[in-house]
Design a protein around this motif. Structure first.
Motif, PDB file in Angstrom:
ATOM      1  N   VAL A 152      22.410  43.586  34.277  1.00  0.00           N
ATOM      2  CA  VAL A 152      22.264  42.939  32.961  1.00  0.00           C
ATOM      3  C   VAL A 152      21.950  43.440  31.684  1.00  0.00           C
ATOM      4  CG1 VAL A 152      21.949  40.807  31.360  1.00  0.00           C
ATOM      5  CG2 VAL A 152      22.614  40.993  33.956  1.00  0.00           C
ATOM      6  N   LEU A 153      22.331  43.837  30.851  1.00  0.00           N
ATOM      7  CA  LEU A 153      21.543  44.314  29.472  1.00  0.00           C
ATOM      8  C   LEU A 153      21.954  43.437  28.290  1.00  0.00           C
ATOM      9  CD1 LEU A 153      20.253  46.538  27.753  1.00  0.00           C
ATOM     10  CD2 LEU A 153      22.563  47.867  28.014  1.00  0.00           C
ATOM     11  N   ALA A 154      21.329  42.917  27.588  1.00  0.00           N
ATOM     12  CA  ALA A 154      21.568  42.236  26.958  1.00  0.00           C
ATOM     13  C   ALA A 154      20.908  43.494  25.445  1.00  0.00           C
ATOM     14  CB  ALA A 154      20.633  41.506  27.110  1.00  0.00           C
ATOM     15  N   PRO A 155      21.501  43.912  24.989  1.00  0.00           N
ATOM     16  CA  PRO A 155      20.601  44.683  23.331  1.00  0.00           C
ATOM     17  C   PRO A 155      20.323  44.057  22.004  1.00  0.00           C
ATOM     18  CG  PRO A 155      23.045  45.262  24.097  1.00  0.00           C
ATOM     19  CD  PRO A 155      22.701  44.255  24.922  1.00  0.00           C
ATOM     20  N   GLU A 156      19.469  44.571  22.217  1.00  0.00           N
ATOM     21  CA  GLU A 156      19.057  44.053  20.567  1.00  0.00           C
ATOM     22  C   GLU A 156      19.022  43.156  20.029  1.00  0.00           C
ATOM     23  OE1 GLU A 156      21.394  46.459  17.196  1.00  0.00           O
ATOM     24  OE2 GLU A 156      21.415  47.773  18.515  1.00  0.00           O
ATOM     25  N   GLU A 157      18.413  41.704  21.349  1.00  0.00           N
ATOM     26  CA  GLU A 157      17.490  40.574  20.899  1.00  0.00           C
ATOM     27  C   GLU A 157      16.921  39.978  19.800  1.00  0.00           C
ATOM     28  OE1 GLU A 157      19.716  37.632  22.602  1.00  0.00           O
ATOM     29  OE2 GLU A 157      20.870  38.717  24.327  1.00  0.00           O
ATOM     30  N   PRO A 158      16.931  39.053  19.363  1.00  0.00           N
ATOM     31  CA  PRO A 158      15.934  38.875  18.991  1.00  0.00           C
ATOM     32  C   PRO A 158      14.883  38.129  19.307  1.00  0.00           C
ATOM     33  CG  PRO A 158      17.870  36.968  17.430  1.00  0.00           C
ATOM     34  CD  PRO A 158      17.990  38.114  19.142  1.00  0.00           C
ATOM     35  N   ILE A 159      14.264  38.372  20.575  1.00  0.00           N
ATOM     36  CA  ILE A 159      13.332  37.863  21.870  1.00  0.00           C
ATOM     37  C   ILE A 159      11.843  39.227  21.552  1.00  0.00           C
ATOM     38  CG2 ILE A 159      13.173  37.162  23.974  1.00  0.00           C
ATOM     39  CD1 ILE A 159      16.434  36.862  24.434  1.00  0.00           C
ATOM     40  N   HIS A 160      10.465  37.599  21.745  1.00  0.00           N
ATOM     41  CA  HIS A 160       9.727  38.154  21.713  1.00  0.00           C
ATOM     42  C   HIS A 160       9.536  38.706  23.104  1.00  0.00           C
ATOM     43  CE1 HIS A 160       4.713  39.776  21.439  1.00  0.00           C
ATOM     44  NE2 HIS A 160       4.819  39.716  20.472  1.00  0.00           N
ATOM     45  N   PRO A 161       9.133  40.073  23.826  1.00  0.00           N
ATOM     46  CA  PRO A 161       8.218  40.037  25.283  1.00  0.00           C
ATOM     47  C   PRO A 161       7.663  39.230  26.052  1.00  0.00           C
ATOM     48  CG  PRO A 161       7.621  41.600  24.241  1.00  0.00           C
ATOM     49  CD  PRO A 161       8.420  41.180  22.821  1.00  0.00           C
ATOM     50  N   LEU A 281      22.668  33.523  34.912  1.00  0.00           N
ATOM     51  CA  LEU A 281      20.774  33.010  35.102  1.00  0.00           C
ATOM     52  C   LEU A 281      20.690  33.785  33.742  1.00  0.00           C
ATOM     53  CD1 LEU A 281      20.764  33.691  38.868  1.00  0.00           C
ATOM     54  CD2 LEU A 281      20.680  31.563  38.200  1.00  0.00           C
ATOM     55  N   PHE A 282      20.766  34.476  33.467  1.00  0.00           N
ATOM     56  CA  PHE A 282      20.311  35.800  32.216  1.00  0.00           C
ATOM     57  C   PHE A 282      20.267  34.595  31.367  1.00  0.00           C
ATOM     58  CE2 PHE A 282      20.789  37.808  28.530  1.00  0.00           C
ATOM     59  CZ  PHE A 282      19.207  38.349  28.225  1.00  0.00           C
ATOM     60  N   GLU A 283      20.926  34.105  31.251  1.00  0.00           N
ATOM     61  CA  GLU A 283      22.462  32.886  29.850  1.00  0.00           C
ATOM     62  C   GLU A 283      21.200  32.565  29.094  1.00  0.00           C
ATOM     63  OE1 GLU A 283      23.648  33.829  26.704  1.00  0.00           O
ATOM     64  OE2 GLU A 283      23.187  35.651  27.103  1.00  0.00           O
ATOM     65  N   GLU A 284      20.857  31.178  31.067  1.00  0.00           N
ATOM     66  CA  GLU A 284      20.561  30.126  30.769  1.00  0.00           C
ATOM     67  C   GLU A 284      18.808  30.407  30.357  1.00  0.00           C
ATOM     68  OE1 GLU A 284      22.347  28.255  34.967  1.00  0.00           O
ATOM     69  OE2 GLU A 284      20.222  29.247  35.078  1.00  0.00           O
ATOM     70  N   ASP A 285      18.182  31.309  30.475  1.00  0.00           N
ATOM     71  CA  ASP A 285      16.432  31.828  29.858  1.00  0.00           C
ATOM     72  C   ASP A 285      17.213  32.309  28.626  1.00  0.00           C
ATOM     73  OD1 ASP A 285      14.884  30.995  31.891  1.00  0.00           O
ATOM     74  OD2 ASP A 285      15.804  32.200  32.808  1.00  0.00           O
ATOM     75  N   ALA A 286      17.935  33.152  28.362  1.00  0.00           N
ATOM     76  CA  ALA A 286      18.276  33.524  27.070  1.00  0.00           C
ATOM     77  C   ALA A 286      18.300  32.486  25.587  1.00  0.00           C
ATOM     78  CB  ALA A 286      19.355  34.717  27.248  1.00  0.00           C
ATOM     79  N   VAL A 287      19.330  31.535  26.461  1.00  0.00           N
ATOM     80  CA  VAL A 287      19.837  30.811  25.350  1.00  0.00           C
ATOM     81  C   VAL A 287      18.276  29.900  24.344  1.00  0.00           C
ATOM     82  CG1 VAL A 287      20.308  28.994  26.801  1.00  0.00           C
ATOM     83  CG2 VAL A 287      21.221  29.162  24.612  1.00  0.00           C
ATOM     84  N   ILE A 288      17.736  29.819  25.520  1.00  0.00           N
ATOM     85  CA  ILE A 288      16.696  29.153  25.193  1.00  0.00           C
ATOM     86  C   ILE A 288      15.714  30.226  24.517  1.00  0.00           C
ATOM     87  CG2 ILE A 288      14.209  27.996  25.603  1.00  0.00           C
ATOM     88  CD1 ILE A 288      15.885  27.099  28.031  1.00  0.00           C
ATOM     89  N   TRP A 289      15.263  31.634  24.679  1.00  0.00           N
ATOM     90  CA  TRP A 289      14.348  32.381  24.221  1.00  0.00           C
ATOM     91  C   TRP A 289      15.058  32.911  22.921  1.00  0.00           C
ATOM     92  CZ3 TRP A 289      15.229  35.929  28.966  1.00  0.00           C
ATOM     93  CH2 TRP A 289      13.830  35.473  29.770  1.00  0.00           C
ATOM     94  N   HIS A 291      16.156  30.848  20.083  1.00  0.00           N
ATOM     95  CA  HIS A 291      15.807  30.234  19.455  1.00  0.00           C
ATOM     96  C   HIS A 291      14.711  29.717  18.989  1.00  0.00           C
ATOM     97  CE1 HIS A 291      19.834  30.803  18.784  1.00  0.00           C
ATOM     98  NE2 HIS A 291      20.068  29.927  19.940  1.00  0.00           N
ATOM     99  N   GLN A 292      13.426  29.627  20.634  1.00  0.00           N
ATOM    100  CA  GLN A 292      12.439  29.404  20.864  1.00  0.00           C
ATOM    101  C   GLN A 292      11.239  29.468  19.289  1.00  0.00           C
ATOM    102  OE1 GLN A 292      11.346  30.115  24.688  1.00  0.00           O
ATOM    103  NE2 GLN A 292       9.842  29.122  24.524  1.00  0.00           N
ATOM    104  N   LYS A 293      10.368  28.460  19.314  1.00  0.00           N
ATOM    105  CA  LYS A 293       9.517  28.867  18.509  1.00  0.00           C
ATOM    106  C   LYS A 293       7.983  29.058  18.981  1.00  0.00           C
ATOM    107  CE  LYS A 293      10.625  26.745  13.637  1.00  0.00           C
ATOM    108  NZ  LYS A 293      10.082  26.060  13.288  1.00  0.00           N
ATOM    109  N   PHE A 294       7.457  29.904  19.115  1.00  0.00           N
ATOM    110  CA  PHE A 294       5.856  29.998  20.401  1.00  0.00           C
ATOM    111  C   PHE A 294       4.790  29.124  19.386  1.00  0.00           C
ATOM    112  CE2 PHE A 294       2.047  31.940  21.635  1.00  0.00           C
ATOM    113  CZ  PHE A 294       2.283  32.036  22.584  1.00  0.00           C
ATOM    114  N   VAL A 295       4.412  27.725  20.001  1.00  0.00           N
ATOM    115  CA  VAL A 295       2.997  26.901  20.295  1.00  0.00           C
ATOM    116  C   VAL A 295       1.717  28.070  20.876  1.00  0.00           C
ATOM    117  CG1 VAL A 295       2.461  24.703  20.634  1.00  0.00           C
ATOM    118  CG2 VAL A 295       4.762  25.526  20.642  1.00  0.00           C
ATOM    119  N   GLN A 296       1.075  28.563  19.586  1.00  0.00           N
ATOM    120  CA  GLN A 296      -0.188  28.676  20.277  1.00  0.00           C
ATOM    121  C   GLN A 296      -0.691  27.634  20.558  1.00  0.00           C
ATOM    122  OE1 GLN A 296      -1.641  31.580  20.376  1.00  0.00           O
ATOM    123  NE2 GLN A 296      -0.837  33.302  17.990  1.00  0.00           N
ATOM    124  N   ARG A 297      -0.855  26.125  20.467  1.00  0.00           N
ATOM    125  CA  ARG A 297      -2.790  25.244  20.717  1.00  0.00           C
ATOM    126  C   ARG A 297      -1.348  24.231  21.556  1.00  0.00           C
ATOM    127  NH1 ARG A 297      -3.801  26.547  16.044  1.00  0.00           N
ATOM    128  NH2 ARG A 297      -6.285  27.955  15.971  1.00  0.00           N
TER     129      ARG A 297
END
Length: 344
Positions: A152-161, A281-289, A291-297
């Protein structure tokens, strides 16, 4: 607290080997750098800084391979796989100035590039092998190649590693994101080296006993190697998230399915169906990633605490870059320390 740079230290996937035949050239941009990848006529892979020192032309657009060199499309200056200037067609001697040569490794049909924001060489023990696993080795010849049928290749996604890395400690999302019949168990993890090692147990809906083991080895931030240990569903997986710049990443999934003895050379349709399902399977995770916000605490549930806190502490060693933006990741800065919701 993680600084969440988009330029972490470590190995990153930049493609699949068969995308670059001998004599081929490919422009790339990763970790904020313009790059050119080419394969010499003899088959050697090289990745260099992209812009010719002469007049700044990008070697990846119109450059041609000549032996072990790439020739600039503008004035024909040739640069070899070491980044050295090998020829100036209208001058009797080359120049001494080199193009930066990036460290690359090819492993089971995947191309990896080493990145250190300080410019240092690859560090020993920072890149595992999905087949040369100390406890679960396998012969790569027993598996179909991943490319081109099981990727699977998903190019140029607004997703942090960082987001894909956190899956290594997250057992509880499988039931909700992937419809797992039971919550898996995080059976063990080890953070003593630059390779995160963990084992998850997936339970049978009928017996409630562990029926499949998932052995994960994470190489830094954005690169995961997984082994699915099951009599029928045995497979191996490489999941990668490689930052392009401060805004986007290329995501790739590579599955290695065990060869069917009845069709060892050609992947049968039943396996192809499983391969096609990898996108789902990839999209099930990617749809969350996406639009996700990272919670530091975070407010942790009891099941989260041990794995997540250990993983985030382990991740700190890879964020060596300073003064780099956190990219597309939106961070929720909650007051106070991480808490366990069972204590509220």
């Amino acid at each position: 607290m993680l600084n969440l740079s988009m330029k972490p230290t470590g190995w990153f996937q930049i493609g699949w080997s068969d995308e670059l035949a001998p004599g081929a050239v490919k422009p790339m941009k990763y970790l904020g750098h313009d790059l050119v990848a080419f394969r010499s006529e003899a088959g050697e892979l090289a990745v260099l800084d992209a812009h010719c020192h002469h007049m700044g032309a990008h070697l990846g657009y119109g450059g041609k391979v000549k032996g072990d060199c790439i020739a600039c499309p503008y004035h024909g200056w040739q640069w070899n796989t070491k980044g050295e200037n090998a020829l100036i067609p209208y001058q009797d001697h080359p120049i001494r100035k080199k193009l930066r040569k990036w460290d690359v490794v090819e492993q089971h049909g995947i191309m990896f590039l080493w990145h250190d924001p300080a410019g240092g060489p690859p560090r020993d023990g920072w890149l595992p092998d999905v087949f040369d696993h100390p406890e679960h080795p396998a012969d790569p010849a027993d598996f179909y190649p991943c490319y081109p049928d099981a990727v699977v290749l998903a190019p140029e996604e607004p997703i942090h590693p960082q987001l894909i890395t956190e899956n290594a400690a997250d057992t509880m999302h499988f039931r909700f994101a992937h419809n797992a019949p039971e919550d898996p168990l995080l059976l063990a993890f080890d953070t003593s080296t630059a390779i995160w090692k963990s084992t998850m147990g997936f339970r049978s809906k009928v017996t409630k006993e562990v029926a499949m083991l998932l052995h994960a080895r994470n190489a830094g931030v954005g690169l995961n190697f997984s082994i699915f240990d099951h009599p029928v569903l045995a497979r191996r997986l490489v999941l990668s998230c490689t930052p392009i710049d401060d805004e986007k990443s290329d995501l790739r999934v590579s599955y290695y399915f065990r060869r069917d003895p009845k069709s060892p050379e050609h992947m049968p349709e039943s396996v192809r169906q499983m391969a096609r399902h990898t996108r789902v399977l990839f999209e099930e995770d990617a749809v969350i990633w996406r639009h996700q916000k990272f919670v530091q605490r975070p407010i942790y549930a009891r099941q989260d605490v041990a794995g997540y806190t250990a993983l985030r502490t382990w991740c700190e060693q890879f964020y060596e870059a300073t003064g780099s933006t956190q990219g597309p990741l939106k961070v929720l800065e909650d007051a106070g320390e991480p808490v366990n919701c069972n204590l509220l």
